[in-house]
Design an enzyme around this catalytic site. Sequence first.
Site, short mmCIF file in Angstrom:
data_model
loop_
_atom_site.label_atom_id
_atom_site.label_comp_id
_atom_site.label_asym_id
_atom_site.label_seq_id
_atom_site.Cartn_x
_atom_site.Cartn_y
_atom_site.Cartn_z
N ASP A 113 28.89 -11.61 41.17
CA ASP A 113 28.56 -12.66 40.21
C ASP A 113 27.29 -12.40 39.41
O ASP A 113 26.79 -13.29 38.74
CB ASP A 113 28.46 -14.01 40.91
CG ASP A 113 27.36 -14.02 41.98
OD1 ASP A 113 26.64 -13.01 42.13
OD2 ASP A 113 27.24 -15.05 42.69
N SER B 249 20.61 -16.05 50.02
CA SER B 249 22.03 -16.14 49.66
C SER B 249 22.84 -14.91 50.02
O SER B 249 24.07 -14.96 50.01
CB SER B 249 22.19 -16.42 48.15
OG SER B 249 21.49 -15.46 47.37
N HIS C 92 24.94 -11.35 43.48
CA HIS C 92 25.43 -11.00 44.81
C HIS C 92 26.52 -9.94 44.73
O HIS C 92 27.06 -9.65 43.67
CB HIS C 92 25.97 -12.26 45.49
CG HIS C 92 25.01 -13.41 45.42
ND1 HIS C 92 25.11 -14.41 44.47
CD2 HIS C 92 23.90 -13.67 46.16
CE1 HIS C 92 24.11 -15.26 44.63
NE2 HIS C 92 23.36 -14.84 45.63
#
Length: 375
Positions: free
Chosen positions: A344, A35, A347
């Site tokens: 978040d 991610s 990340h």
Amino acid sequence: MELSIYFLLFGVLSCYVYGAQSSQNFTSIFSFGDSYTDTGNFPTLAAAAGWPISFTSIYPPYGETFFHQPAGRWSDGRLIIDFIAKEYGLPYIPPYKAYTGSFNQGANFAVGGATAINVEFFEKNGYVKFNMIRDSLDYQLAWFEELKATLCASTEECKEFFSTSLFTFGEFGANDYSFMLEAGVSVNEVRTYVPQVVQLISAAVEQVISAGAVTLAVAGQLPTGCIPIILTLFQSSNSDDYEANTGCLTAYNNLAMYHNVLLRQELMRLRSKYPHVKLSYTNYYDPIINIVKSPCLPGKYCFIDKPLQVCCGKDGPYNYNLTELCGMPGVDACQTPSTYLHWDGVHLTEAAYHYISDTWLHGPFADPPIKGPRN
């Protein structure tokens, strides 16, 4: 004593001498990862797998800073891979599983949640309680092979095509270790899997070299003990478990450093085996640790003086909790994401990625820099 040896080895590795490297203009970029690199594959694959998607990068406020809407990225804006593409005048690298146009200028195979070890390993050993998306490194390499057949028709043609491509890997390993840790596996036991993860990354690098890749960038681990989700899941009442100068969890940072040492050793071996290849180690750990220690260095970056705080989250000591995640109703982002390191809880913000990308392209946090020092 063991950790001091690691630090010594880091110093030795950083002194590795490279021949003169010329700056290259790439015609395409191919990226593998999770991610931190995914630009839109996860939502497509999750939906196809029937996952109930209640919070992901498809919901606001993801993407708000640059794209002004969710753009498949787990951040408020652009990722490192986006800034690298921009540096070389290339379009943003399209996600392989969520794009129907041409991949002549590259493809992004990265998927949020991807592991280096095959996904079936985590299901078989009970490290996860759900059916995982088939997105581990071996699957991503299979997608590359599938795409390769459409880009070039022969070995020589492929070598010519990929000779002007940049290949990026990772980071890989964070999800492997996190899945085990969250399942109750001790840090010491997780450490025993690090050599396997590093060897899988190495094998992937060799696979694309055999296809014709000559310029590659392979990322190490972030300082895991500084990530708010880890700080929340494994918070301790013992102050000795935390680094005095960062507030990060020592054991988890040591795990990341161990991974990075083994990875750098392996990259040195590959450089000797493939002297015609430019193989960069791209360093997440040091720029992030530097920000945590010194949140504002005028002329370089300037983040809030509580760098472990999350911009898009709610409650808890780090403005993060597992039941109210970014993208869920009622969870808002901060007013100034550009002053935050963490977006978040897992990340980073676009501002952080922008700073790190510059250190990878021009130094000092890539060995050697992807592009080279600024003129």
